[in-house]
Design a protein around this motif. Structure first.
Motif, short mmCIF file in Angstrom:
data_model
loop_
_atom_site.label_atom_id
_atom_site.label_comp_id
_atom_site.label_asym_id
_atom_site.label_seq_id
_atom_site.Cartn_x
_atom_site.Cartn_y
_atom_site.Cartn_z
N MET A 129 0.86 -1.20 -0.14
CA MET A 129 -0.10 -0.02 -0.01
C MET A 129 0.85 1.39 -0.06
O MET A 129 0.70 2.30 -0.79
N LEU A 130 1.78 1.22 0.72
CA LEU A 130 2.75 2.30 0.87
C LEU A 130 3.36 2.70 -0.46
O LEU A 130 3.53 3.64 -1.19
N THR A 131 3.95 1.54 -1.26
CA THR A 131 4.46 1.55 -2.58
C THR A 131 3.19 2.15 -3.66
O THR A 131 3.79 3.04 -4.62
N LEU A 132 2.19 1.70 -3.48
CA LEU A 132 1.23 2.39 -4.41
C LEU A 132 1.04 3.76 -4.16
O LEU A 132 0.70 4.40 -5.40
N PHE A 133 1.14 4.33 -3.12
CA PHE A 133 1.06 5.89 -2.83
C PHE A 133 2.19 6.64 -3.03
O PHE A 133 2.40 7.82 -2.73
N GLU A 134 3.40 5.88 -3.30
CA GLU A 134 4.85 6.57 -3.26
C GLU A 134 4.85 7.81 -4.25
O GLU A 134 5.18 8.82 -3.64
#
Length: 140
Positions: A129-134
């Protein structure tokens, strides 16, 4: 969406718990700076901001607060003359190690019935999820 619905309240509850359990005057922001330096060693303020996805200005305020309390100090940066490295002082090491020990003890109690696989799956989901919103992070 269920994960997002849980992450916000969890984050706020953890913040409150950290502030309640921390030494007097140690804010969540200063604790975050100390923990980052404890984990990675000396860093510049801009680097800390990028690591935490927060503004350089906020990190600078937290560093200033920590420096006022004698927990961090600025040292010359051989790679960049205008951007000092920030490092923990002896008092900073002692403070963050005490905080982390208390937090780990509390987390061990909370994780009593969780397996390593449970924790690994949680980390995998949150990391994804963090990567998706990087890319949506603004300038640090």
């Amino acid at each position: 969406m269920a994960v997002f619905a849980l992450v916000g309240p969890l984050y706020r509850r953890v913040q409150r718990q950290i502030e309640q359990d921390a030494p007097p005057g140690l804010s969540v922001g200063v604790r975050a700076v100390l923990a980052l330096l404890h984990e990675h060693g000396p860093m510049t303020v801009p680097h800390m901001g990028r690591e935490q996805s927060i503004s350089r200005q906020f990190v600078q305020r937290m560093v200033n607060d920590a420096a006022t309390d004698g927990l961090v100090e600025a040292v010359p940066n051989p790679a960049h003359a205008r951007s000092s490295l920030i490092r923990l002082t002896g008092a900073g090491h002692t403070t963050i190690e005490g905080v982390l020990a208390r937090e780990h003890a509390l987390l061990r109690e909370a994780a009593d019935d969780l397996t390593v696989a449970d924790v690994d799956a949680c980390v995998r989901v949150l990391s994804r999820m963090l990567t998706l919103f990087e890319d949506s992070d603004g300038p640090a």
